[in-house]
Design a protein around this motif. Structure first.
Motif, PDB file in Angstrom:
ATOM      1  N   LEU A 143     -10.911  12.875  -5.661  1.00  0.00           N
ATOM      2  CA  LEU A 143     -11.607  11.714  -5.122  1.00  0.00           C
ATOM      3  C   LEU A 143     -13.079  12.077  -5.011  1.00  0.00           C
ATOM      4  O   LEU A 143     -13.440  12.979  -4.259  1.00  0.00           O
ATOM      5  CB  LEU A 143     -11.037  11.329  -3.760  1.00  0.00           C
ATOM      6  N   ASN A 144     -13.892  11.392  -5.803  1.00  0.00           N
ATOM      7  CA  ASN A 144     -15.336  11.641  -5.804  1.00  0.00           C
ATOM      8  C   ASN A 144     -15.655  13.125  -5.997  1.00  0.00           C
ATOM      9  O   ASN A 144     -16.407  13.719  -5.251  1.00  0.00           O
ATOM     10  CB  ASN A 144     -15.979  11.111  -4.526  1.00  0.00           C
ATOM     11  N   LYS A 145     -15.020  13.725  -6.984  1.00  0.00           N
ATOM     12  CA  LYS A 145     -15.244  15.118  -7.399  1.00  0.00           C
ATOM     13  C   LYS A 145     -14.701  16.152  -6.424  1.00  0.00           C
ATOM     14  O   LYS A 145     -14.948  17.324  -6.568  1.00  0.00           O
ATOM     15  CB  LYS A 145     -16.730  15.382  -7.666  1.00  0.00           C
ATOM     16  N   GLU A 146     -13.949  15.731  -5.397  1.00  0.00           N
ATOM     17  CA  GLU A 146     -13.330  16.662  -4.462  1.00  0.00           C
ATOM     18  C   GLU A 146     -11.826  16.657  -4.648  1.00  0.00           C
ATOM     19  O   GLU A 146     -11.212  15.601  -4.740  1.00  0.00           O
ATOM     20  CB  GLU A 146     -13.657  16.299  -3.012  1.00  0.00           C
ATOM     21  N   GLU A 147     -11.242  17.855  -4.694  1.00  0.00           N
ATOM     22  CA  GLU A 147      -9.793  17.975  -4.839  1.00  0.00           C
ATOM     23  C   GLU A 147      -9.128  17.792  -3.480  1.00  0.00           C
ATOM     24  O   GLU A 147      -9.475  18.457  -2.512  1.00  0.00           O
ATOM     25  CB  GLU A 147      -9.428  19.341  -5.413  1.00  0.00           C
ATOM     26  N   LEU A 148      -8.174  16.869  -3.428  1.00  0.00           N
ATOM     27  CA  LEU A 148      -7.427  16.595  -2.209  1.00  0.00           C
ATOM     28  C   LEU A 148      -5.935  16.699  -2.501  1.00  0.00           C
ATOM     29  O   LEU A 148      -5.477  16.343  -3.582  1.00  0.00           O
ATOM     30  CB  LEU A 148      -7.753  15.195  -1.679  1.00  0.00           C
ATOM     31  N   GLN A 149      -5.192  17.168  -1.517  1.00  0.00           N
ATOM     32  CA  GLN A 149      -3.747  17.287  -1.643  1.00  0.00           C
ATOM     33  C   GLN A 149      -3.084  16.154  -0.870  1.00  0.00           C
ATOM     34  O   GLN A 149      -3.405  15.920   0.296  1.00  0.00           O
ATOM     35  CB  GLN A 149      -3.260  18.632  -1.086  1.00  0.00           C
ATOM     36  N   LEU A 150      -2.184  15.438  -1.539  1.00  0.00           N
ATOM     37  CA  LEU A 150      -1.378  14.419  -0.890  1.00  0.00           C
ATOM     38  C   LEU A 150      -0.017  15.026  -0.597  1.00  0.00           C
ATOM     39  O   LEU A 150       0.648  15.519  -1.511  1.00  0.00           O
ATOM     40  CB  LEU A 150      -1.213  13.189  -1.804  1.00  0.00           C
ATOM     41  N   ALA A 151       0.376  15.027   0.671  1.00  0.00           N
ATOM     42  CA  ALA A 151       1.698  15.536   1.049  1.00  0.00           C
ATOM     43  C   ALA A 151       2.743  14.492   0.681  1.00  0.00           C
ATOM     44  O   ALA A 151       2.421  13.326   0.437  1.00  0.00           O
ATOM     45  CB  ALA A 151       1.735  15.812   2.552  1.00  0.00           C
ATOM     46  N   ALA A 152       4.005  14.910   0.649  1.00  0.00           N
ATOM     47  CA  ALA A 152       5.087  13.945   0.430  1.00  0.00           C
ATOM     48  C   ALA A 152       4.985  12.877   1.511  1.00  0.00           C
ATOM     49  O   ALA A 152       4.774  13.177   2.677  1.00  0.00           O
ATOM     50  CB  ALA A 152       6.441  14.644   0.492  1.00  0.00           C
ATOM     51  N   ALA A 153       5.086  11.618   1.127  1.00  0.00           N
ATOM     52  CA  ALA A 153       4.915  10.520   2.081  1.00  0.00           C
ATOM     53  C   ALA A 153       5.970   9.453   1.836  1.00  0.00           C
ATOM     54  O   ALA A 153       6.448   9.279   0.715  1.00  0.00           O
ATOM     55  CB  ALA A 153       3.517   9.913   1.939  1.00  0.00           C
ATOM     56  N   HIS A 154       6.288   8.730   2.900  1.00  0.00           N
ATOM     57  CA  HIS A 154       7.272   7.653   2.805  1.00  0.00           C
ATOM     58  C   HIS A 154       6.668   6.399   3.408  1.00  0.00           C
ATOM     59  O   HIS A 154       6.272   6.384   4.568  1.00  0.00           O
ATOM     60  CB  HIS A 154       8.548   8.055   3.550  1.00  0.00           C
ATOM     61  N   LEU A 155       6.568   5.350   2.611  1.00  0.00           N
ATOM     62  CA  LEU A 155       6.088   4.034   3.043  1.00  0.00           C
ATOM     63  C   LEU A 155       7.246   3.073   2.825  1.00  0.00           C
ATOM     64  O   LEU A 155       7.772   2.967   1.716  1.00  0.00           O
ATOM     65  CB  LEU A 155       4.878   3.605   2.209  1.00  0.00           C
ATOM     66  N   THR A 156       7.662   2.372   3.883  1.00  0.00           N
ATOM     67  CA  THR A 156       8.856   1.550   3.765  1.00  0.00           C
ATOM     68  C   THR A 156       8.755   0.307   4.645  1.00  0.00           C
ATOM     69  O   THR A 156       7.863   0.205   5.473  1.00  0.00           O
ATOM     70  CB  THR A 156      10.114   2.372   4.127  1.00  0.00           C
ATOM     71  N   GLN A 157       9.687  -0.607   4.440  1.00  0.00           N
ATOM     72  CA  GLN A 157       9.804  -1.788   5.286  1.00  0.00           C
ATOM     73  C   GLN A 157      11.103  -1.660   6.065  1.00  0.00           C
ATOM     74  O   GLN A 157      12.166  -1.460   5.486  1.00  0.00           O
ATOM     75  CB  GLN A 157       9.804  -3.049   4.438  1.00  0.00           C
ATOM     76  N   SER A 158      11.009  -1.769   7.386  1.00  0.00           N
ATOM     77  CA  SER A 158      12.190  -1.631   8.236  1.00  0.00           C
ATOM     78  C   SER A 158      13.045  -2.898   8.178  1.00  0.00           C
ATOM     79  O   SER A 158      12.626  -3.927   7.657  1.00  0.00           O
ATOM     80  CB  SER A 158      11.763  -1.369   9.686  1.00  0.00           C
ATOM     81  N   ALA A 159      14.225  -2.822   8.742  1.00  0.00           N
ATOM     82  CA  ALA A 159      15.121  -3.974   8.790  1.00  0.00           C
ATOM     83  C   ALA A 159      14.487  -5.137   9.567  1.00  0.00           C
ATOM     84  O   ALA A 159      14.783  -6.297   9.303  1.00  0.00           O
ATOM     85  CB  ALA A 159      16.448  -3.569   9.445  1.00  0.00           C
ATOM     86  N   GLU A 160      13.572  -4.815  10.517  1.00  0.00           N
ATOM     87  CA  GLU A 160      12.888  -5.847  11.295  1.00  0.00           C
ATOM     88  C   GLU A 160      11.707  -6.448  10.541  1.00  0.00           C
ATOM     89  O   GLU A 160      11.068  -7.375  11.019  1.00  0.00           O
ATOM     90  CB  GLU A 160      12.369  -5.268  12.619  1.00  0.00           C
ATOM     91  N   GLY A 161      11.381  -5.918   9.378  1.00  0.00           N
ATOM     92  CA  GLY A 161      10.265  -6.432   8.590  1.00  0.00           C
ATOM     93  C   GLY A 161       8.953  -5.713   8.808  1.00  0.00           C
ATOM     94  O   GLY A 161       7.929  -6.077   8.229  1.00  0.00           O
ATOM     95  N   ASP A 162       8.942  -4.672   9.658  1.00  0.00           N
ATOM     96  CA  ASP A 162       7.733  -3.885   9.879  1.00  0.00           C
ATOM     97  C   ASP A 162       7.470  -2.979   8.691  1.00  0.00           C
ATOM     98  O   ASP A 162       8.400  -2.540   8.015  1.00  0.00           O
ATOM     99  CB  ASP A 162       7.877  -3.004  11.124  1.00  0.00           C
ATOM    100  N   TYR A 163       6.200  -2.690   8.462  1.00  0.00           N
ATOM    101  CA  TYR A 163       5.831  -1.704   7.445  1.00  0.00           C
ATOM    102  C   TYR A 163       5.644  -0.368   8.140  1.00  0.00           C
ATOM    103  O   TYR A 163       4.879  -0.256   9.096  1.00  0.00           O
ATOM    104  CB  TYR A 163       4.564  -2.131   6.702  1.00  0.00           C
ATOM    105  N   VAL A 164       6.355   0.646   7.664  1.00  0.00           N
ATOM    106  CA  VAL A 164       6.392   1.946   8.318  1.00  0.00           C
ATOM    107  C   VAL A 164       5.713   2.984   7.432  1.00  0.00           C
ATOM    108  O   VAL A 164       6.014   3.079   6.235  1.00  0.00           O
ATOM    109  CB  VAL A 164       7.854   2.376   8.611  1.00  0.00           C
ATOM    110  N   ILE A 165       4.806   3.749   8.017  1.00  0.00           N
ATOM    111  CA  ILE A 165       4.143   4.855   7.329  1.00  0.00           C
ATOM    112  C   ILE A 165       4.658   6.136   7.962  1.00  0.00           C
ATOM    113  O   ILE A 165       4.502   6.346   9.167  1.00  0.00           O
ATOM    114  CB  ILE A 165       2.612   4.782   7.475  1.00  0.00           C
TER     115      ILE A 165
END
Length: 167
Positions: free
Chosen positions: A30-52
């Protein structure tokens, strides 16, 4: 500015309905800098919420992590934790010039979804804070912003104290 670039490959599993994304660890530039993205989970719950769950981007001395949920019901929050994170990495990529902030941020920010979308923090320190390429100094921010769906930002409370910039 035209120098803002994102490079790298994201791998993971995607399901559209219900919304579910499981990202594998990755290296991003990102903009010439190396960044590490960890394993991530983005989901929608049964109630319709978005969970990070476990979103973390880090590189060198800086880190940005996010955890929480946003939804239609009140009381839902996402916490963004920043450690020496260069704001220009994010804001420099936006096309809206009035949102061009810079400096290295440390602290926590809450993003709430009810009753409207709100951005709040009472503990954000920004080393060499700048706005539209004007260096303002080191800043301690106490913020409460409401954001409407028409992309308008309305500060309801903003306190900023600065000292001399570090050179």
């Amino acid at each position: 500015s035209g120098d803002n670039r994102l490079a790298g490959a994201l791998k993971g599993k995607v399901r559209i309905a219900p919304f579910d994304i499981l990202l594998e660890p990755a290296t991003l530039i990102l903009n010439k800098e190396e960044l590490q993205l960890a394993a991530a989970h983005l989901t929608q719950s049964a109630e319709g919420d978005y969970v990070i769950d476990n979103f973390e981007l880090s590189g060198g001395q800086q880190k940005l992590s996010a955890l929480g949920r946003l939804g239609k019901d009140g009381g839902r929050d996402v916490t963004l934790d920043l450690e020496n994170f260069e704001l220009g990495q994010i804001f420099g990529s936006l096309t809206k010039g009035y949102l061009h902030f810079g400096g290295r941020a440390t602290g926590s920010v809450q993003l709430s979804s009810k009753p409207e979308v709100r951005l709040t923090s009472d503990s954000l320190f920004i080393q060499n804070f700048s706005y539209i390429d004007t260096l303002l100094g080191n800043a301690n921010l106490n913020i409460d912003y409401a954001i409407d769906m028409a992309n308008k930002i309305a500060p309801e409370h903003l306190e900023m104290s600065t000292d001399e910039p570090e050179r």
